[in-house]
Scaffold this active site. Structure first.
Site, PDB file in Angstrom:
ATOM      1  N   SER A 129       0.706  -1.248   0.097  1.00  0.00           N
ATOM      2  CA  SER A 129      -0.003   0.101   0.075  1.00  0.00           C
ATOM      3  C   SER A 129       0.871   1.221   0.068  1.00  0.00           C
ATOM      4  CB  SER A 129      -0.826  -0.094   1.230  1.00  0.00           C
ATOM      5  OG  SER A 129      -1.394   1.184   1.462  1.00  0.00           O
ATOM      6  N   TYR A 145      -1.728  -1.456  10.209  1.00  0.00           N
ATOM      7  CA  TYR A 145      -2.022  -1.649   8.735  1.00  0.00           C
ATOM      8  C   TYR A 145      -0.844  -1.292   7.882  1.00  0.00           C
ATOM      9  CZ  TYR A 145      -3.662  -1.825   3.907  1.00  0.00           C
ATOM     10  OH  TYR A 145      -3.647  -2.016   2.638  1.00  0.00           O
ATOM     11  N   LYS A 149       2.674  -2.957   6.012  1.00  0.00           N
ATOM     12  CA  LYS A 149       2.681  -2.908   4.448  1.00  0.00           C
ATOM     13  C   LYS A 149       4.055  -2.300   4.079  1.00  0.00           C
ATOM     14  CE  LYS A 149      -1.315  -4.428   3.041  1.00  0.00           C
ATOM     15  NZ  LYS A 149      -1.117  -5.908   2.052  1.00  0.00           N
TER      16      LYS A 149
END
Length: 226
Positions: A129, A145, A149
């Site tokens: 991401s 998160y 990533k």
């Protein structure tokens, strides 16, 4: 025709990728916690398997399938991911463990299990991401998160270096906003300019050809912020 493994195939980009590859005649092993959506596609060259990246015993099923049915894997697309969106002070160790088990440990273990079946010109593509890219815009609530990533970006660089003589090639795509259920979890109400099918088409082409030009690279695939 190639043998292709894709994780996270029950919805969004992963679901579209399975359809794109299978419609071209490639053999696809579709892995997701919920195998039913892919099973309903009714392609003879799709094998769908209920699979949880956080469960060690599930990797044995994949290993046995490859050894018995395919013998080799040409492309692995690490697409599965999970997200926690909450203020950092409310994000527990359990939250971090859950996110990292899928987004980092799952990518590492899936790659490790599949590697013995890959050839010198095989390709491992990991979906990351823009939130994991150093120096990119960051957003509150995504500490677990986005940091996960970022970890798989570095992991990709390390694996490319370790296997640069023998192959396969490793690359990572840092995606911007795509109109998926996960985007809604991260940014409720935000409308992305890119559909899951549009992004799947890009990843499809890159998985087939990108390793001719890239190895150990992180490519930013984004036309928006977020």
């Amino acid at each position: 025709m190639k043998n292709i493994i894709i994780t996270g195939t029950s919805r969004g980009i992963g679901f579209e990728l399975v359809h794109l590859f299978a419609s071209q005649g490639h053999n696809v092993l579709a892995l997701s916690r919920n195998e039913k959506p892919v099973t309903n596609l009714n392609f003879e060259n799709i094998t769908s398997m209920a699979f949880d990246l956080s469960k060690a015993e599930d990797y044995k099923k994949v290993e046995d399938f490859i050894a018995t049915e395919w013998k080799q894997v040409d492309i692995l697309i690490n697409n599965a991911g999970t997200i926690v969106n909450k203020p950092f002070k409310e994000t527990s160790m359990g939250d971090f463990e859950r996110v990292y088990k899928t987004n980092v440990f799952g990518v590492a273990e899936m790659t490790r299990v599949v590697l013995p079946f890959m050839k010198q010109d095989s390709h491992v593509v990991t979906v990351s991401s823009m939130g994991g890219v150093q120096g990119s815009m960051k957003f509150p609530g995504l500490a677990a998160y986005s940091s996960s990533k970022g970890a798989v970006i570095t992991l990709t660089e390390l694996l490319a270096e370790e296997y640069k003589e023998s192959g396969p090639q490793f690359n990572v795509l840092a995606l911007g906003a795509v109109q998926t259920e996960m985007l809604e979890e991260a940014f409720p109400g935000y409308k992305a300019n890119t559909s899951p099918l549009e992004m799947a088409n890009y990843i499809h082409d890159f998985a087939l050809e990108g390793n001719k030009f890239y190895n150990g690279k992180m490519l930013q695939v984004s036309n928006s912020t977020p």
